[in-house]
Design an enzyme around this catalytic site. Structure first.
Site, mmCIF file in Angstrom:
data_model
loop_
_atom_site.group_PDB
_atom_site.id
_atom_site.type_symbol
_atom_site.label_atom_id
_atom_site.label_comp_id
_atom_site.label_asym_id
_atom_site.label_seq_id
_atom_site.Cartn_x
_atom_site.Cartn_y
_atom_site.Cartn_z
ATOM 1 N N GLY A 104 29.381 22.398 -3.497
ATOM 2 C CA GLY A 104 28.143 21.823 -2.997
ATOM 3 C C GLY A 104 26.978 22.313 -3.827
ATOM 4 N N CYS A 105 25.856 22.546 -3.198
ATOM 5 C CA CYS A 105 24.652 22.974 -3.905
ATOM 6 C C CYS A 105 24.903 24.222 -4.738
ATOM 7 C CB CYS A 105 23.541 23.241 -2.895
ATOM 8 S SG CYS A 105 22.041 23.922 -3.622
#
Length: 224
Positions: free
Chosen positions: A53-54
């Site tokens: 993800g991020c």
């Protein structure tokens, strides 16, 4: 030659002979063949790449791990060279946000890196991670060689067999592809912008979901 000139000539010769003798006598013969002080060899670093993800949120857990030398946020797994954040975040390049980890294998093992990875992602989510949706935020392990592939597959199988997670693991394990560092403002974001970083984690529900999945499990050696 006058007596005065003869005197100074003898004096000069004496000084030259004395100086030559002194330089040889003062020199330490043991220094002539002494080798230069040996410097400790530089550690041979290894590389690992993870997507969770991020990438802002994936740098910090690895930075805290003793033996990790450097983390870099970037893009990998897609087509085209040198993609930008805008291109990747739109989902049009096939790249994912990822973190490249350079580490000293004499101080930290790849299995320990895998442990950090699993406990910082939602392995059940195939559509993204936490509040970030789309293939560009999928969790993936990018192996750089055969041993890494085998260890990654074994760790996934062991996690599945443990029954710890309430569903099938969707995390992909794939060969590493060219890695492109992200723009400078993304690097070490959690250090440069601590308030914005904490607000993002909270508003994205990342820590809440990680707590649901993993509790407070921690099985790695952190920096002092």
């Amino acid at each position: 030659m006058t007596a005065k000139r003869w005197f100074f000539a003898v004096l000069l010769c004496g000084l030259l002979l004395f100086g030559c003798h002194s330089s040889h006598s003062l020199a330490d013969p043991s220094l002539a063949n002494r080798p230069e002080a040996a410097h400790p060899p530089e550690p041979v670093l290894a590389e690992a790449t993870f997507a969770g993800g991020c990438f802002w949120c994936m740098e910090k857990p690895f930075d805290l791990l003793a033996g990790v030398v450097e983390t870099t946020s970037g893009y990998t797994g897609g087509s085209g060279q040198n993609p930008t954040y805008r291109q990747v975040s739109s989902g049009g390049t096939g790249h994912v946000e990822a973190v490249r980890v350079r580490y000293d294998p004499d101080r930290v093992s790849y299995d320990q890196l895998l442990s950090v990875f699993w406990k910082n992602v939602d392995p059940l989510d195939a559509q993204g991670q936490f509040c970030d949706r789309g293939s560009q935020y999928q969790a993936r392990i990018f192996y750089h060689n055969s041993p890494q592939q085998q260890q990654a597959e074994a760790s996934k199988q062991a996690l599945e067999a443990s029954g710890q997670l309430p569903g099938p693991i969707t995390t992909q394990i794939v060969a590493a592809t060219p890695f492109y560092p992200a723009e400078d403002y993304h690097q070490d974001y959690y250090q440069k912008n601590p308030l914005q970083y904490q607000f993002y984690r909270l508003s994205c529900g990342r820590d809440h979901r990680l707590s649901e999945l993993w509790g407070n499990a921690q099985s790695v050696s952190l920096r002092p």
